[in-house]
Design a protein around this motif. Structure first.
Motif, PDB file in Angstrom:
ATOM      1  N   VAL A 136      17.188  64.376  33.727  1.00 52.17           N
ATOM      2  CA  VAL A 136      17.752  63.105  34.199  1.00 52.17           C
ATOM      3  C   VAL A 136      18.691  62.528  33.143  1.00 52.17           C
ATOM      4  O   VAL A 136      19.789  62.064  33.459  1.00 52.17           O
ATOM      5  CB  VAL A 136      16.632  62.111  34.568  1.00 52.17           C
ATOM      6  N   VAL A 137      18.269  62.565  31.876  1.00 54.30           N
ATOM      7  CA  VAL A 137      19.119  62.046  30.792  1.00 54.30           C
ATOM      8  C   VAL A 137      20.408  62.862  30.693  1.00 54.30           C
ATOM      9  O   VAL A 137      21.499  62.307  30.551  1.00 54.30           O
ATOM     10  CB  VAL A 137      18.342  62.045  29.448  1.00 54.30           C
ATOM     11  N   ASP A 138      20.300  64.185  30.780  1.00 59.15           N
ATOM     12  CA  ASP A 138      21.492  65.043  30.715  1.00 59.15           C
ATOM     13  C   ASP A 138      22.454  64.749  31.866  1.00 59.15           C
ATOM     14  O   ASP A 138      23.666  64.699  31.673  1.00 59.15           O
ATOM     15  CB  ASP A 138      21.092  66.520  30.746  1.00 59.15           C
ATOM     16  N   ALA A 139      21.906  64.556  33.062  1.00 64.16           N
ATOM     17  CA  ALA A 139      22.758  64.256  34.216  1.00 64.16           C
ATOM     18  C   ALA A 139      23.451  62.908  34.034  1.00 64.16           C
ATOM     19  O   ALA A 139      24.634  62.759  34.369  1.00 64.16           O
ATOM     20  CB  ALA A 139      21.929  64.255  35.502  1.00 64.16           C
ATOM     21  N   HIS A 140      22.724  61.926  33.486  1.00 63.45           N
ATOM     22  CA  HIS A 140      23.316  60.600  33.245  1.00 63.45           C
ATOM     23  C   HIS A 140      24.433  60.691  32.203  1.00 63.45           C
ATOM     24  O   HIS A 140      25.509  60.100  32.377  1.00 63.45           O
ATOM     25  CB  HIS A 140      22.230  59.624  32.787  1.00 63.45           C
ATOM     26  N   ARG A 141      24.211  61.432  31.146  1.00 61.60           N
ATOM     27  CA  ARG A 141      25.242  61.593  30.111  1.00 61.60           C
ATOM     28  C   ARG A 141      26.461  62.331  30.658  1.00 61.60           C
ATOM     29  O   ARG A 141      27.597  61.980  30.329  1.00 61.60           O
ATOM     30  CB  ARG A 141      24.663  62.347  28.922  1.00 61.60           C
ATOM     31  N   ALA A 142      26.228  63.344  31.446  1.00 63.42           N
ATOM     32  CA  ALA A 142      27.346  64.095  32.020  1.00 63.42           C
ATOM     33  C   ALA A 142      28.162  63.211  32.955  1.00 63.42           C
ATOM     34  O   ALA A 142      29.394  63.289  32.991  1.00 63.42           O
ATOM     35  CB  ALA A 142      26.825  65.315  32.772  1.00 63.42           C
ATOM     36  N   LYS A 143      27.487  62.355  33.700  1.00 58.52           N
ATOM     37  CA  LYS A 143      28.186  61.455  34.621  1.00 58.52           C
ATOM     38  C   LYS A 143      29.035  60.443  33.859  1.00 58.52           C
ATOM     39  O   LYS A 143      30.148  60.117  34.255  1.00 58.52           O
ATOM     40  CB  LYS A 143      27.161  60.732  35.494  1.00 58.52           C
TER      41      LYS A 143
END
Length: 163
Positions: A63-70
């Motif tokens: 979830v954190v990785d997806a948020h950072r990528a976004k």
């Protein structure tokens, strides 16, 4: 193994990820699926330790990785429907081309046939009204309309417009 992990930990894991994603069920389901897939790919990471904390940690990291990528990508812009509605579409161009082709085909008809079609179809007159306007019997309007439509269809087929 994967089925057993899902049946034992899937519900709580989905609830946890739903809270992390702000209630986005589709994203939460994707994260749970990816978490279980990583558990299946790395069974050695699960041996000798409690499974649920490892699954929750992997899910949180996803979830954190997806948020950072976004955040790293430029924001997506929405499409304003009113702007798109104001743009000329291909339908307008197609209609214009079709009307020119029909006008050319009408010009190819004989004057009596063209006059009958103009009165009945373009001016919307009944057979009796067209007969009065043209000064011919109603039966003649009917027969000329029939033959005029056949000739028009042939002219449109020659131009590739009619089936």
């Amino acid at each position: 193994m994967l089925r057993a992990l899902y049946s034992e930990h899937g519900g709580p894991l989905l609830g946890y990820v739903l809270r992390l994603t702000g209630g986005d069920r589709a994203q939460a389901e994707d994260v749970v699926q990816e978490t279980l897939l990583r558990a299946w790919r790395h069974p050695d990471a699960l041996s000798g330790r409690p499974v649920r904390p490892w699954l929750f940690t992997v899910a949180r990291n996803l979830v954190v990785d997806a948020h950072r990528a976004k955040r790293a990508r430029p924001p997506e812009t929405g499409i304003d429907e009113q702007v798109i509605a104001g743009l000329p579409g291909t339908d307008d161009i197609d209609r214009a081309l079709e009307s020119w082709t029909v006008a050319e085909a009408l010009a190819q008809l004989t004057p009596p046939h063209r006059a009958v079609l103009v009165e009945t179809y373009y001016r919307g007159r009944s057979v009796a009204e067209a007969a009065t306007a043209l000064g011919i019997p109603a039966g003649t309007v009917k027969s000329r309309t029939y033959y005029a439509l056949r000739a028009l269809k042939l002219a449109l087929e020659e131009r590739g417009l009619a089936p």
